[in-house]
Design an enzyme around this catalytic site. Structure first.
Site, PDB file in Angstrom:
ATOM      1  N   GLY A  15       0.767  -1.243   0.000  1.00 58.78           N
ATOM      2  CA  GLY A  15       0.000   0.000   0.000  1.00 58.78           C
ATOM      3  C   GLY A  15       0.798   1.292   0.000  1.00 58.78           C
ATOM      4  O   GLY A  15       0.247   2.352   0.290  1.00 58.78           O
ATOM      5  N   SER A  16       2.071   1.240  -0.396  1.00 58.91           N
ATOM      6  CA  SER A  16       2.826   2.505  -0.374  1.00 58.91           C
ATOM      7  C   SER A  16       2.287   3.477  -1.436  1.00 58.91           C
ATOM      8  O   SER A  16       2.247   4.693  -1.203  1.00 58.91           O
ATOM      9  CB  SER A  16       4.328   2.261  -0.545  1.00 58.91           C
ATOM     10  OG  SER A  16       4.624   1.842  -1.851  1.00 58.91           O
ATOM     11  N   MET A  93      -3.120  -7.265  -7.965  1.00 62.79           N
ATOM     12  CA  MET A  93      -2.470  -8.280  -8.794  1.00 62.79           C
ATOM     13  C   MET A  93      -3.481  -9.214  -9.479  1.00 62.79           C
ATOM     14  O   MET A  93      -3.378 -10.437  -9.412  1.00 62.79           O
ATOM     15  CB  MET A  93      -1.456  -9.069  -7.951  1.00 62.79           C
ATOM     16  CG  MET A  93      -0.419  -8.171  -7.283  1.00 62.79           C
ATOM     17  SD  MET A  93       0.427  -7.006  -8.382  1.00 62.79           S
ATOM     18  CE  MET A  93       1.779  -8.031  -8.915  1.00 62.79           C
ATOM     19  N   LEU A  95      -6.163  -9.508 -13.159  1.00 61.54           N
ATOM     20  CA  LEU A  95      -6.578  -8.924 -14.435  1.00 61.54           C
ATOM     21  C   LEU A  95      -7.962  -8.307 -14.266  1.00 61.54           C
ATOM     22  O   LEU A  95      -8.773  -8.788 -13.476  1.00 61.54           O
ATOM     23  CB  LEU A  95      -6.649 -10.017 -15.510  1.00 61.54           C
ATOM     24  CG  LEU A  95      -5.314 -10.602 -15.958  1.00 61.54           C
ATOM     25  CD1 LEU A  95      -5.554 -11.716 -16.967  1.00 61.54           C
ATOM     26  CD2 LEU A  95      -4.420  -9.528 -16.541  1.00 61.54           C
ATOM     27  N   ASN A 110      -3.262   1.923 -14.233  1.00 62.08           N
ATOM     28  CA  ASN A 110      -2.391   1.003 -13.485  1.00 62.08           C
ATOM     29  C   ASN A 110      -0.979   1.563 -13.438  1.00 62.08           C
ATOM     30  O   ASN A 110      -0.570   2.312 -14.325  1.00 62.08           O
ATOM     31  CB  ASN A 110      -2.381  -0.359 -14.193  1.00 62.08           C
ATOM     32  CG  ASN A 110      -1.548  -1.396 -13.451  1.00 62.08           C
ATOM     33  OD1 ASN A 110      -1.605  -1.483 -12.215  1.00 62.08           O
ATOM     34  ND2 ASN A 110      -0.778  -2.183 -14.182  1.00 62.08           N
ATOM     35  N   HIS A 112       3.077   0.137 -12.943  1.00 65.93           N
ATOM     36  CA  HIS A 112       3.846  -1.108 -13.004  1.00 65.93           C
ATOM     37  C   HIS A 112       5.337  -0.781 -12.880  1.00 65.93           C
ATOM     38  O   HIS A 112       5.817   0.176 -13.499  1.00 65.93           O
ATOM     39  CB  HIS A 112       3.554  -1.832 -14.325  1.00 65.93           C
ATOM     40  CG  HIS A 112       4.234  -3.147 -14.403  1.00 65.93           C
ATOM     41  ND1 HIS A 112       3.793  -4.265 -13.712  1.00 65.93           N
ATOM     42  CD2 HIS A 112       5.359  -3.533 -15.056  1.00 65.93           C
ATOM     43  CE1 HIS A 112       4.611  -5.270 -13.944  1.00 65.93           C
ATOM     44  NE2 HIS A 112       5.566  -4.854 -14.762  1.00 65.93           N
TER      45      HIS A 112
END
Ligand code: GAR
Length: 191
Positions: A15-16, A93, A95, A110, A112
């Site tokens: 949760g950072s 994590m 789809l 999102n 990544h």
């Protein structure tokens, strides 16, 4: 004053990024409000952080539903109740399926920890180091049905630190926390 954009953060991890976004909402860097944290992992550290910050949490366990469609329909009902406008994935994590994609066209984002399209999926930082790359980075993109695919909104390069996962992860997270809020600000203000 322009009305705040209502967002839902989806997260399954520590949760950072959630905390960085919440802080940006609170201090006005982002003219947005986290209506709800959606998580599939009630035991994840992100849930504890949301409780501390008084952000409502909704837990949806995929196993409790017969299909991804049913799972997402339940989430969608909650999002509609809360009048959520954008879905912000931050270490979620899973789809995203058609139920949510159709309900939020071009409104799911999102982040990544790699320079996509390199190293999609889990453990992107480890994958990059195993491949011996010297530079990796962070990508923010709109979500489609693929894994870490969809139109790229922003990228920033990060040097691999001494071939070390922990140090590189620290550098990547620091970049994520700034790049995500800046990109969301541009999106929410139509820039
Ligand atoms: C972040 O590094 C994010 O980019 C990554 O999960 C981490 C969550 O960290 N997401 C993915 O790998 C998506 N495929 P956080 O829980 O501390 O925000």
């Amino acid at each position: 004053m322009i009305e705040k954009t209502k967002i839902a953060v989806f997260a399954s991890g520590s949760g950072s990024n959630f905390v960085a976004i919440e802080e940006a909402c609170r201090n006005g860097e982002l003219n947005a409000e986290i209506a709800v944290l959606i998580t599939d992992k009630p035991e994840a550290y992100v849930a504890e952080r949301a409780r501390e910050l008084n952000i409502p949490i909704s837990v949806f366990s995929p196993k409790a539903y017969g299909s991804r469609e049913k799972y997402e329909e339940a989430i969608l009902q909650k999002l509609e109740e809360d009048q959520v406008e954008w879905l912000i994935l931050a270490g979620y994590m899973r789809l995203i399926g058609h139920t949510l994609l159709d309900a939020f066209p071009s409104r799911i984002v999102n982040i990544h920890p790699s320079l996509l399209p390199s190293f999609p999926g889990k453990a992107a930082i480890e994958q990059a180091i195993e491949h011996g790359v010297k530079v990796t980075g962070v990508t923010v993109h709109l979500v489609d049905e693929g894994m870490d695919t969809g139109p790229i909104l922003a990228q920033e390069a990060v040097r691999v630190v001494d071939g070390d996962v922990n140090q590189t992860a620290e550098a990547i997270h620091a970049v994520e926390h700034v790049l995500y809020k800046e990109t969301l600000h541009r999106l929410f203000t139509n820039q």
